[in-house]
Design a protein around this motif. Structure first.
Motif, PDB file in Angstrom:
ATOM      1  N   ALA A 192      -1.700 -13.832  -3.770  1.00  0.00           N
ATOM      2  CA  ALA A 192      -0.705 -12.891  -3.840  1.00  0.00           C
ATOM      3  C   ALA A 192       0.002 -11.650  -3.529  1.00  0.00           C
ATOM      4  N   ALA A 193      -1.441 -11.496  -2.909  1.00  0.00           N
ATOM      5  CA  ALA A 193      -1.551  -9.391  -2.352  1.00  0.00           C
ATOM      6  C   ALA A 193      -1.134 -10.344  -1.087  1.00  0.00           C
ATOM      7  N   ALA A 194      -2.026 -11.114  -0.761  1.00  0.00           N
ATOM      8  CA  ALA A 194      -1.041 -11.355   0.934  1.00  0.00           C
ATOM      9  C   ALA A 194       0.146 -11.605   1.173  1.00  0.00           C
ATOM     10  N   VAL A 195       1.200 -11.493   0.001  1.00  0.00           N
ATOM     11  CA  VAL A 195       2.142 -12.212   0.111  1.00  0.00           C
ATOM     12  C   VAL A 195       2.935 -10.861   0.198  1.00  0.00           C
ATOM     13  N   ILE A 196       2.705  -9.929  -0.831  1.00  0.00           N
ATOM     14  CA  ILE A 196       2.990  -8.661  -1.243  1.00  0.00           C
ATOM     15  C   ILE A 196       3.112  -8.169  -0.100  1.00  0.00           C
ATOM     16  N   VAL A 197       1.827  -7.478   0.292  1.00  0.00           N
ATOM     17  CA  VAL A 197       1.325  -6.590   2.198  1.00  0.00           C
ATOM     18  C   VAL A 197       2.131  -6.930   3.048  1.00  0.00           C
ATOM     19  N   GLY A 198       1.781  -8.570   3.127  1.00  0.00           N
ATOM     20  CA  GLY A 198       3.076  -8.501   4.274  1.00  0.00           C
ATOM     21  C   GLY A 198       4.261  -8.615   4.060  1.00  0.00           C
ATOM     22  N   LYS A 199       4.620  -9.047   2.997  1.00  0.00           N
ATOM     23  CA  LYS A 199       6.337  -8.456   2.873  1.00  0.00           C
ATOM     24  C   LYS A 199       6.233  -6.877   3.586  1.00  0.00           C
ATOM     25  N   GLU A 200       5.789  -6.115   2.773  1.00  0.00           N
ATOM     26  CA  GLU A 200       5.897  -5.232   2.637  1.00  0.00           C
ATOM     27  C   GLU A 200       5.894  -4.463   4.479  1.00  0.00           C
ATOM     28  N   ILE A 201       4.354  -4.623   4.814  1.00  0.00           N
ATOM     29  CA  ILE A 201       4.578  -4.152   6.167  1.00  0.00           C
ATOM     30  C   ILE A 201       5.808  -4.617   6.866  1.00  0.00           C
ATOM     31  N   GLY A 202       6.336  -6.008   6.648  1.00  0.00           N
ATOM     32  CA  GLY A 202       7.335  -6.822   7.793  1.00  0.00           C
ATOM     33  C   GLY A 202       8.798  -6.333   7.237  1.00  0.00           C
ATOM     34  N   ILE A 203       9.114  -5.583   6.361  1.00  0.00           N
ATOM     35  CA  ILE A 203      10.249  -5.120   6.391  1.00  0.00           C
ATOM     36  C   ILE A 203      10.379  -3.427   6.657  1.00  0.00           C
ATOM     37  N   GLY A 204       9.264  -3.211   7.030  1.00  0.00           N
ATOM     38  CA  GLY A 204       9.287  -2.105   8.422  1.00  0.00           C
ATOM     39  C   GLY A 204       9.481  -0.611   6.651  1.00  0.00           C
ATOM     40  N   SER A 205       7.650  -0.634   5.763  1.00  0.00           N
ATOM     41  CA  SER A 205       7.320   0.374   4.741  1.00  0.00           C
ATOM     42  C   SER A 205       6.502   1.259   5.487  1.00  0.00           C
TER      43      SER A 205
END
Length: 354
Positions: A192-205
């Motif tokens: 789950a952490a991989a999905v959360i971290v990857g999404k945060e990077i992907g949306i430009g955080s």
């Protein structure tokens, strides 16, 4: 699968010199090797569905596979419901059948999925740029898992060449099964952490925001695993040791070694939770695959395995003392991973603008 099918005895002789164990295990690995092909395909697709925030699909598929495997083991090993008692061969057949169920469910869902539909033309021609990027990021992960898997196989090899290897391997198998029941939640948090971290990077955080999230999920995993270790010890004393272990018909020596291993697994559970989430979730989810490769394998190959060889094969310490070695990997991995997480250098934006 081909190696397992044509050279099963040779593979087992690499693990142990106990000819009785080789004879028992040969029919098992010859059959179960083919399950690796189906499991690889279904697991990759399930991993893709998790990455688009659909973890329920994997839960349902693996739940159905586990149920099939459990029922199949009961029926085929012991000869229930009119089936012959096949013993070890039945266990392998049940595993293969469960993998067939996994693949059929995953492939059937893939044919109907509209969120990420199959692109048949891209299966063999993904495009040069996509292939380059895939190899760039997947090769270190493949090397990581290969080295890690071989390293853990060598633990069994070392045990197989020690005195009382039968008892030691039996204890390691039972204790490992108990630990897998306990650590399933840890790997759930890591994925789950991989999905959360990857999404945060992907949306430009911002980098600072991603680092805070990475630290938060690692702390969550540590605290969860701390509680999990206590539950594992409590369950072992109250339920598993008095009622479950006797079902395995372990010798007194194997039962004692199994208890020592369970104590070690439970003791390092918090560090296990942190390191697994740090490597599998945070670092891989952010594209920091080379660092995860080094952090995941350096303690295993340069510390745990050499020490096991020294204690088990050279000094020939008592097996109960040897069992303590299984805690070394996480004791060494945690401080290295903690330094990497605090550095913030692991945040990489690997998304495509198109």
């Amino acid at each position: 699968a081909l190696i397992m099918a044509f050279f099963p005895a040779d593979v087992l002789l690499m693990v142990t010199d106990n000819l009785r164990l080789v004879a028992i295990g040969t029919p098992y690995i010859r059959i179960v090797g083919f399950s690796y092909i189906l499991n690889s395909l279904s697991s990759i697709y399930i991993g893709m569905q998790r990455s688009i925030e659909n973890p329920r699909f994997g839960m349902l598929v693996f739940g159905a596979s586990m149920l099939c495997n459990t029922v199949g083991n009961y029926v085929l090993i012991f000869g229930k419901l009119g089936f012959p008692a096949l013993g070890v061969t039945g266990a392998a057949a049940a595993t293969l059948l469960s993998r067939v169920v996994e693949f059929v469910l995953a492939f059937g869902y893939a044919l109907r999925c509209r969120t990420v539909p199959l692109q048949w033309s891209a299966l063999l021609r993904p495009g040069r740029e996509m292939l380059r990027r895939f190899i760039h990021y997947s090769a270190p992960v493949l090397a990581n898992e290969t080295l890690w898997g071989v390293g853990y196989s060598l633990i069994t090899v070392i045990m197989g060449h020690m005195a009382a290897s039968g008892d030691l391997i039996a204890a390691y198998t039972v204790a490992g099964s108990i630990d897998k029941l306990s650590t399933a939640g840890i790997y759930g948090i890591a994925n789950a952490a991989a999905v959360i971290v990857g999404k945060e990077i992907g949306i430009g955080s911002s980098r600072e925001s991603v680092v805070r999230i990475g630290k938060a999920v690692c702390l969550t995993a540590f605290l969860f695993a701390l509680a999990l270790g206590g539950v594992e010890l409590l369950a072992f004393f109250t339920l598993l040791r008095p009622y479950v272990l006797p079902l395995f018909s372990l010798s007194a020596g194997a039962a004692a070694m199994c208890a020592v291993m369970v104590y070690c697994y439970a003791g390092v559970m918090p560090l296990h939770g942190f390191s697994s989430t740090m490597v599998v979730g945070v670092l891989r989810g952010s594209g920091d695959v080379r660092a995860s490769l080094l952090i995941d394998n350096f303690p295993l190959w340069c510390m745990e395995l050499p020490l096991m060889c020294l204690l088990g094969l050279v000094l020939k310490v008592p097996n109960e003392m040897f069992c303590l070695c299984i805690a070394i990997e996480h004791l060494a991995k945690a401080p290295i991973g903690l330094w990497r997480i605090h550095s913030g250098k692991w945040v990489h934006d690997i998304t495509r603008s198109d």
